[in-house]
Motif scaffolding. Structure first.
Motif, PDB file in Angstrom:
ATOM      1  N   ARG A 113       0.872  -1.067   0.223  1.00  0.00           N
ATOM      2  CA  ARG A 113      -0.277  -0.021  -0.082  1.00  0.00           C
ATOM      3  C   ARG A 113       0.729   1.030   0.072  1.00  0.00           C
ATOM      4  O   ARG A 113       1.737   1.225   0.920  1.00  0.00           O
ATOM      5  N   ASN A 114       0.724   2.103  -1.051  1.00  0.00           N
ATOM      6  CA  ASN A 114       1.498   3.391  -1.211  1.00  0.00           C
ATOM      7  C   ASN A 114       0.598   4.577  -0.853  1.00  0.00           C
ATOM      8  O   ASN A 114      -0.502   4.449  -1.183  1.00  0.00           O
ATOM      9  N   GLN A 115       1.184   5.724  -0.245  1.00  0.00           N
ATOM     10  CA  GLN A 115       0.436   6.770  -0.123  1.00  0.00           C
ATOM     11  C   GLN A 115       1.331   8.113  -0.223  1.00  0.00           C
ATOM     12  O   GLN A 115       2.596   8.138   0.087  1.00  0.00           O
ATOM     13  N   LEU A 116       0.579   9.039  -0.739  1.00  0.00           N
ATOM     14  CA  LEU A 116       1.236  10.278  -1.115  1.00  0.00           C
ATOM     15  C   LEU A 116       0.003  11.122  -0.812  1.00  0.00           C
ATOM     16  O   LEU A 116      -1.258  10.691  -0.640  1.00  0.00           O
ATOM     17  N   PRO A 117       0.500  12.473  -0.478  1.00  0.00           N
ATOM     18  CA  PRO A 117      -0.680  13.228  -0.292  1.00  0.00           C
ATOM     19  C   PRO A 117      -1.987  13.423  -0.897  1.00  0.00           C
ATOM     20  O   PRO A 117      -3.216  13.417  -0.468  1.00  0.00           O
ATOM     21  N   GLU A 118      -1.603  13.116  -2.368  1.00  0.00           N
ATOM     22  CA  GLU A 118      -3.052  13.162  -3.236  1.00  0.00           C
ATOM     23  C   GLU A 118      -3.422  12.058  -3.546  1.00  0.00           C
ATOM     24  O   GLU A 118      -4.563  11.971  -4.385  1.00  0.00           O
ATOM     25  N   ARG A 119      -2.814  11.004  -3.176  1.00  0.00           N
ATOM     26  CA  ARG A 119      -3.625   9.550  -3.336  1.00  0.00           C
ATOM     27  C   ARG A 119      -2.811   8.351  -2.672  1.00  0.00           C
ATOM     28  O   ARG A 119      -1.852   8.548  -2.106  1.00  0.00           O
ATOM     29  N   THR A 120      -3.770   7.450  -2.573  1.00  0.00           N
ATOM     30  CA  THR A 120      -3.512   5.989  -2.064  1.00  0.00           C
ATOM     31  C   THR A 120      -3.522   4.738  -3.041  1.00  0.00           C
ATOM     32  O   THR A 120      -4.591   4.980  -3.793  1.00  0.00           O
ATOM     33  N   TRP A 121      -2.670   4.218  -3.203  1.00  0.00           N
ATOM     34  CA  TRP A 121      -3.119   2.919  -4.243  1.00  0.00           C
ATOM     35  C   TRP A 121      -2.221   1.625  -3.773  1.00  0.00           C
ATOM     36  O   TRP A 121      -1.325   1.677  -2.852  1.00  0.00           O
ATOM     37  N   GLU A 122      -2.636   0.588  -4.183  1.00  0.00           N
ATOM     38  CA  GLU A 122      -2.001  -0.799  -3.980  1.00  0.00           C
ATOM     39  C   GLU A 122      -1.257  -1.272  -5.228  1.00  0.00           C
ATOM     40  O   GLU A 122      -1.817  -1.205  -6.274  1.00  0.00           O
ATOM     41  N   THR A 123      -0.120  -2.078  -4.972  1.00  0.00           N
ATOM     42  CA  THR A 123       0.404  -2.899  -6.280  1.00  0.00           C
ATOM     43  C   THR A 123       1.001  -3.982  -5.513  1.00  0.00           C
ATOM     44  O   THR A 123       1.169  -4.321  -4.466  1.00  0.00           O
ATOM     45  N   ARG A 124       0.937  -5.013  -6.480  1.00  0.00           N
ATOM     46  CA  ARG A 124       1.350  -6.403  -6.317  1.00  0.00           C
ATOM     47  C   ARG A 124       2.711  -6.358  -6.893  1.00  0.00           C
ATOM     48  O   ARG A 124       3.089  -6.101  -8.010  1.00  0.00           O
ATOM     49  N   SER A 125       3.684  -7.327  -6.113  1.00  0.00           N
ATOM     50  CA  SER A 125       5.072  -7.757  -6.502  1.00  0.00           C
ATOM     51  C   SER A 125       5.316  -8.883  -6.425  1.00  0.00           C
ATOM     52  O   SER A 125       4.649  -9.515  -5.603  1.00  0.00           O
ATOM     53  N   GLN A 126       6.222  -9.296  -7.115  1.00  0.00           N
ATOM     54  CA  GLN A 126       6.784 -10.692  -7.072  1.00  0.00           C
ATOM     55  C   GLN A 126       8.207 -10.705  -6.961  1.00  0.00           C
ATOM     56  O   GLN A 126       9.061 -10.119  -7.597  1.00  0.00           O
ATOM     57  N   VAL A 127       8.800 -11.548  -5.957  1.00  0.00           N
ATOM     58  CA  VAL A 127      10.274 -11.775  -5.645  1.00  0.00           C
ATOM     59  C   VAL A 127      10.722 -12.469  -6.911  1.00  0.00           C
ATOM     60  O   VAL A 127      10.261 -13.485  -7.373  1.00  0.00           O
ATOM     61  N   VAL A 128      12.039 -11.675  -7.078  1.00  0.00           N
ATOM     62  CA  VAL A 128      12.632 -12.343  -8.410  1.00  0.00           C
ATOM     63  C   VAL A 128      13.979 -12.816  -7.884  1.00  0.00           C
ATOM     64  O   VAL A 128      14.792 -13.523  -8.757  1.00  0.00           O
ATOM     65  N   VAL A 129      14.435 -12.521  -6.960  1.00  0.00           N
ATOM     66  CA  VAL A 129      15.869 -12.901  -6.488  1.00  0.00           C
ATOM     67  C   VAL A 129      15.693 -12.990  -4.862  1.00  0.00           C
ATOM     68  O   VAL A 129      15.163 -11.726  -4.211  1.00  0.00           O
ATOM     69  N   ALA A 130      16.035 -14.063  -4.160  1.00  0.00           N
ATOM     70  CA  ALA A 130      16.145 -14.271  -2.881  1.00  0.00           C
ATOM     71  C   ALA A 130      17.545 -14.841  -2.556  1.00  0.00           C
ATOM     72  O   ALA A 130      17.263 -16.220  -2.149  1.00  0.00           O
ATOM     73  N   ASP A 131      18.423 -14.327  -2.614  1.00  0.00           N
ATOM     74  CA  ASP A 131      19.974 -14.842  -2.025  1.00  0.00           C
ATOM     75  C   ASP A 131      20.262 -14.437  -1.057  1.00  0.00           C
ATOM     76  O   ASP A 131      20.796 -13.171  -0.960  1.00  0.00           O
ATOM     77  N   ARG A 132      20.038 -14.930   0.118  1.00  0.00           N
ATOM     78  CA  ARG A 132      20.247 -14.512   1.478  1.00  0.00           C
ATOM     79  C   ARG A 132      21.687 -13.939   1.577  1.00  0.00           C
ATOM     80  O   ARG A 132      22.637 -14.567   1.147  1.00  0.00           O
ATOM     81  N   ALA A 133      21.757 -12.546   2.144  1.00  0.00           N
ATOM     82  CA  ALA A 133      23.116 -11.963   2.348  1.00  0.00           C
ATOM     83  C   ALA A 133      23.685 -11.329   1.118  1.00  0.00           C
ATOM     84  O   ALA A 133      24.644 -10.768   1.293  1.00  0.00           O
ATOM     85  N   ARG A 134      22.965 -11.421  -0.038  1.00  0.00           N
ATOM     86  CA  ARG A 134      23.551 -10.876  -1.373  1.00  0.00           C
ATOM     87  C   ARG A 134      22.510 -10.043  -1.975  1.00  0.00           C
ATOM     88  O   ARG A 134      22.937  -8.945  -2.376  1.00  0.00           O
ATOM     89  N   GLU A 135      21.525 -10.472  -2.325  1.00  0.00           N
ATOM     90  CA  GLU A 135      20.407  -9.662  -3.097  1.00  0.00           C
ATOM     91  C   GLU A 135      19.046 -10.284  -2.812  1.00  0.00           C
ATOM     92  O   GLU A 135      18.654 -11.317  -2.625  1.00  0.00           O
ATOM     93  N   PHE A 136      18.070  -9.108  -2.453  1.00  0.00           N
ATOM     94  CA  PHE A 136      16.652  -9.521  -2.577  1.00  0.00           C
ATOM     95  C   PHE A 136      15.940  -8.349  -3.468  1.00  0.00           C
ATOM     96  O   PHE A 136      16.198  -7.118  -3.483  1.00  0.00           O
ATOM     97  N   ALA A 137      15.286  -8.930  -4.393  1.00  0.00           N
ATOM     98  CA  ALA A 137      14.627  -7.981  -5.662  1.00  0.00           C
ATOM     99  C   ALA A 137      13.379  -8.337  -6.105  1.00  0.00           C
ATOM    100  O   ALA A 137      13.010  -9.647  -5.926  1.00  0.00           O
ATOM    101  N   TRP A 138      12.503  -7.596  -6.366  1.00  0.00           N
ATOM    102  CA  TRP A 138      11.050  -7.750  -6.867  1.00  0.00           C
ATOM    103  C   TRP A 138      10.825  -6.928  -7.970  1.00  0.00           C
ATOM    104  O   TRP A 138      11.419  -6.005  -8.330  1.00  0.00           O
TER     105      TRP A 138
END
Length: 158
Positions: free
Chosen positions: A60-85
């Motif tokens: 859930r994202n919020q700026l003064p003028e609006r609120t919206w939701e996004t869905r994201s998918q984890v694409v890298v989960a390499d502990r202690a090296r990289e986490f990305a979506w």
């Protein structure tokens, strides 16, 4: 002819903790609201897959003028090296990388506004797409250093 704006940004900070500790902190997306200036909350869509490649979460994202939701998918989960979506259908790639340096770690946050995202903005916003894209670029440039400072503060006081 004007040059196209840079649609990628990254920044680094040194944090007085280990790479595994930092990875564990930022890969817990349910804590994102503690450091993000825009994303106020995140939750795993399927808790049994939390933190794994392929797992989906909602933010859930919020700026003064609006609120919206996004869905994201984890694409890298390499502990202690990289986490990305990836946000949405490959619109934006966000990530963190971790480089140990003795007892400290360089954490780098990166943001890439991908071609699918640019195309989606042109489809959604038409003639004002570039204005909207420029605003997302501004938010990334403003938000990444603020996010890193907050992560540093949290990690070093925990």
């Amino acid at each position: 002819m004007t040059e196209a704006p840079i649609r990628t940004h990254e920044k680094s900070i040194m944090v007085d903790t280990t790479a595994p500790a930092l990875y564990d902190l930022v890969s817990d997306v349910t804590r994102t609201g503690e450091w993000s200036p825009v994303c106020t909350a995140c939750w795993w869509d399927d808790v049994s897959r939390a933190g794994q490649v392929g797992a989906w979460f909602t933010g859930r994202n919020q700026l003064p003028e609006r609120t919206w939701e996004t869905r994201s998918q984890v694409v890298v989960a390499d502990r202690a090296r990289e986490f990305a979506w990836l946000v949405g259908s490959g619109f934006v790639r966000w990530g963190f990388t971790f480089e140990p340096d003795g007892g400290t770690t360089r954490v780098t946050e990166s943001w890439h506004f991908l071609p699918a995202g640019i195309a989606m903005f042109h489809e959604r916003y038409g003639d004002t797409a570039e204005i909207e894209i420029d605003e997302r670029i501004r938010l990334a440039h403003d938000g990444i250093p603020r996010t890193l400072e907050a992560i540093k503060r949290i990690a070093e006081t925990s």
